[in-house]
Motif scaffolding. Sequence first.
Motif, PDB file in Angstrom:
ATOM      1  N   ILE A  36      72.994  32.017 114.311  1.00 63.32           N
ATOM      2  CA  ILE A  36      71.733  31.261 114.211  1.00 63.32           C
ATOM      3  C   ILE A  36      70.542  32.160 114.549  1.00 63.32           C
ATOM      4  O   ILE A  36      69.505  32.125 113.880  1.00 63.32           O
ATOM      5  N   LEU A  37      70.693  32.986 115.588  1.00 66.95           N
ATOM      6  CA  LEU A  37      69.611  33.893 115.968  1.00 66.95           C
ATOM      7  C   LEU A  37      69.307  34.893 114.858  1.00 66.95           C
ATOM      8  O   LEU A  37      68.140  35.173 114.562  1.00 66.95           O
ATOM      9  N   LEU A  38      70.352  35.445 114.246  1.00 63.02           N
ATOM     10  CA  LEU A  38      70.140  36.399 113.154  1.00 63.02           C
ATOM     11  C   LEU A  38      69.440  35.742 111.972  1.00 63.02           C
ATOM     12  O   LEU A  38      68.515  36.316 111.376  1.00 63.02           O
ATOM     13  N   LEU A  39      69.861  34.512 111.628  1.00 63.77           N
ATOM     14  CA  LEU A  39      69.218  33.797 110.523  1.00 63.77           C
ATOM     15  C   LEU A  39      67.761  33.485 110.860  1.00 63.77           C
ATOM     16  O   LEU A  39      66.864  33.656 110.034  1.00 63.77           O
ATOM     17  N   LEU A  40      67.541  33.016 112.098  1.00 66.50           N
ATOM     18  CA  LEU A  40      66.183  32.694 112.523  1.00 66.50           C
ATOM     19  C   LEU A  40      65.310  33.944 112.545  1.00 66.50           C
ATOM     20  O   LEU A  40      64.124  33.908 112.183  1.00 66.50           O
ATOM     21  N   TYR A  41      65.901  35.051 112.969  1.00 65.88           N
ATOM     22  CA  TYR A  41      65.191  36.339 112.994  1.00 65.88           C
ATOM     23  C   TYR A  41      64.704  36.692 111.602  1.00 65.88           C
ATOM     24  O   TYR A  41      63.533  37.035 111.399  1.00 65.88           O
ATOM     25  N   ALA A  42      65.615  36.593 110.622  1.00 66.18           N
ATOM     26  CA  ALA A  42      65.265  36.961 109.247  1.00 66.18           C
ATOM     27  C   ALA A  42      64.243  35.996 108.656  1.00 66.18           C
ATOM     28  O   ALA A  42      63.264  36.418 108.027  1.00 66.18           O
ATOM     29  N   VAL A 106      65.211  49.752 117.908  1.00 69.48           N
ATOM     30  CA  VAL A 106      64.022  48.902 117.751  1.00 69.48           C
ATOM     31  C   VAL A 106      64.434  47.461 117.492  1.00 69.48           C
ATOM     32  O   VAL A 106      63.874  46.519 118.064  1.00 69.48           O
ATOM     33  N   ILE A 107      65.442  47.274 116.653  1.00 72.07           N
ATOM     34  CA  ILE A 107      65.919  45.920 116.332  1.00 72.07           C
ATOM     35  C   ILE A 107      66.568  45.279 117.555  1.00 72.07           C
ATOM     36  O   ILE A 107      66.340  44.095 117.854  1.00 72.07           O
ATOM     37  N   ILE A 108      67.390  46.036 118.286  1.00 72.27           N
ATOM     38  CA  ILE A 108      68.066  45.486 119.468  1.00 72.27           C
ATOM     39  C   ILE A 108      67.055  45.029 120.503  1.00 72.27           C
ATOM     40  O   ILE A 108      67.201  43.952 121.113  1.00 72.27           O
ATOM     41  N   ALA A 109      65.998  45.820 120.712  1.00 74.74           N
ATOM     42  CA  ALA A 109      64.975  45.448 121.696  1.00 74.74           C
ATOM     43  C   ALA A 109      64.330  44.120 121.337  1.00 74.74           C
ATOM     44  O   ALA A 109      64.174  43.233 122.194  1.00 74.74           O
ATOM     45  N   SER A 110      63.943  43.956 120.069  1.00 76.57           N
ATOM     46  CA  SER A 110      63.290  42.704 119.679  1.00 76.57           C
ATOM     47  C   SER A 110      64.275  41.538 119.679  1.00 76.57           C
ATOM     48  O   SER A 110      63.908  40.410 120.014  1.00 76.57           O
ATOM     49  N   MET A 111      65.546  41.784 119.342  1.00 74.19           N
ATOM     50  CA  MET A 111      66.540  40.701 119.355  1.00 74.19           C
ATOM     51  C   MET A 111      66.808  40.203 120.768  1.00 74.19           C
ATOM     52  O   MET A 111      66.935  38.998 121.001  1.00 74.19           O
ATOM     53  N   LEU A 112      66.899  41.117 121.737  1.00 73.51           N
ATOM     54  CA  LEU A 112      67.144  40.706 123.124  1.00 73.51           C
ATOM     55  C   LEU A 112      65.984  39.886 123.663  1.00 73.51           C
ATOM     56  O   LEU A 112      66.183  38.874 124.342  1.00 73.51           O
ATOM     57  N   ALA A 113      64.763  40.313 123.372  1.00 72.52           N
ATOM     58  CA  ALA A 113      63.593  39.548 123.813  1.00 72.52           C
ATOM     59  C   ALA A 113      63.509  38.221 123.063  1.00 72.52           C
ATOM     60  O   ALA A 113      63.150  37.187 123.643  1.00 72.52           O
ATOM     61  N   PHE A 114      63.849  38.245 121.796  1.00 70.81           N
ATOM     62  CA  PHE A 114      63.841  37.053 120.947  1.00 70.81           C
ATOM     63  C   PHE A 114      64.789  35.983 121.483  1.00 70.81           C
ATOM     64  O   PHE A 114      64.515  34.782 121.404  1.00 70.81           O
ATOM     65  N   ALA A 115      65.909  36.434 122.060  1.00 71.33           N
ATOM     66  CA  ALA A 115      66.966  35.511 122.457  1.00 71.33           C
ATOM     67  C   ALA A 115      66.636  34.701 123.699  1.00 71.33           C
ATOM     68  O   ALA A 115      67.235  33.649 123.925  1.00 71.33           O
ATOM     69  N   VAL A 116      65.720  35.172 124.554  1.00 72.19           N
ATOM     70  CA  VAL A 116      65.460  34.461 125.813  1.00 72.19           C
ATOM     71  C   VAL A 116      64.235  33.557 125.728  1.00 72.19           C
ATOM     72  O   VAL A 116      63.845  32.948 126.725  1.00 72.19           O
ATOM     73  N   LEU A 117      63.620  33.457 124.552  1.00 68.96           N
ATOM     74  CA  LEU A 117      62.455  32.579 124.426  1.00 68.96           C
ATOM     75  C   LEU A 117      62.880  31.113 124.529  1.00 68.96           C
ATOM     76  O   LEU A 117      63.937  30.736 124.034  1.00 68.96           O
ATOM     77  N   PRO A 118      62.066  30.271 125.151  1.00 66.32           N
ATOM     78  CA  PRO A 118      62.395  28.837 125.282  1.00 66.32           C
ATOM     79  C   PRO A 118      61.938  28.071 124.043  1.00 66.32           C
ATOM     80  O   PRO A 118      60.773  27.716 123.903  1.00 66.32           O
TER      81      PRO A 118
END
Length: 359
Positions: A36-42, A106-118
């Motif tokens: 879901i996170l990967l789809l939402l990211y894209a 670069v992608i990993i950094a944004s994904m990790l930050a992306f994952a903890v958003l409420p």
Amino acid sequence: MQDLSLFTSWFHNTLLNLLGHEWIAVTLECIIVGVILLLLYAVLALFYIWFERKVCAAFQCRLGPNRVGPWGILQSVADMFKILIKELITLNHVDRLLFAVAPYLVIIASMLAFAVLPWGNGLQIIDFNVGIFFLVAVSSIGVLGILLAGWSSNNKFTLIGALRSGAQMISYELSIGLSIVTIVCLAGTMSIGGIIEQQRDLWFIFSGHIPAIIAFVIYMIAGTAETNRGPFDLPEAESELTAGYHTEYSGIHFGFFYLAEYLNLFIVSGVATLLFFGGWMPFHIPGLDAFNNVMDYIPSVVWFMGKAIFLSFIIIWFKWTFPRLRIDQLLSLEWKYLLPINLFNLALMVAIVAAGWHL
């Protein structure tokens, strides 16, 4: 307000009953959340590309993309397929390992930050007592990928772009960190859920007095610089450095840098939303219970996404309004102005909290 944790608890219990073992259910849940996170990211990246093109076109009295799909909304999708089929060009005289690893950092950094958003009420992947500290820490990984990309490309333009980006991001991280610390001081906790809960009655931008407003303004300026967006886009200055640190990249590797830039725009806006505008918390006015009840009917996800997109619009507005700064102007703005103001602002917030005026 709808509590989405009820749905997530029901989903967990259903999987547990079907599979019989908790570790299997938790593993499957982690896989589902990751997908879901990967789809939402894209999807978010594609939306932001289209959104900026439309905003830019409006500022320049143009139409923007309008050929592929209604209102040109599928233009970003067409561009995505185009970049996926582009050849990954192998260069001579580069450090092949670091050259290949850089876009993934670069992608990993944004994904990790992306994952903890409420994302909504009860819709947060993880919330622990140092959530803000974790968010700041993982978002700092991206600069490593940019520095590696510039260094490993063995190109003078990419190296200059990487050095500019390193100096810029490391400098402006101080202002971002101090702005965040100012709000953490006001909230009394580093838990993301705790910070949002503190804004149940009134968002910090309104209840935090003058220091909260100053912290917000500095955060937006520093956040724009942190994402390498205009007028702070010196690492990618096309007129000077071709494309900056990712000049030598092609195909999906270039696409990773492109996606990360737009997702970082959303992450900066999302963090500003949770710190200053209550995250997913609706707009409440103390004493107006009828108005507050109406606001509660709007889903929490809509509140969070609406605030984040609005703040992203402000950052995009910056880019298409102000001319690009010189490198000396950019660093002078941080070290001579923003940093001293931030330090004074933090001391002022500490004084307000110690006096109990924030209650």
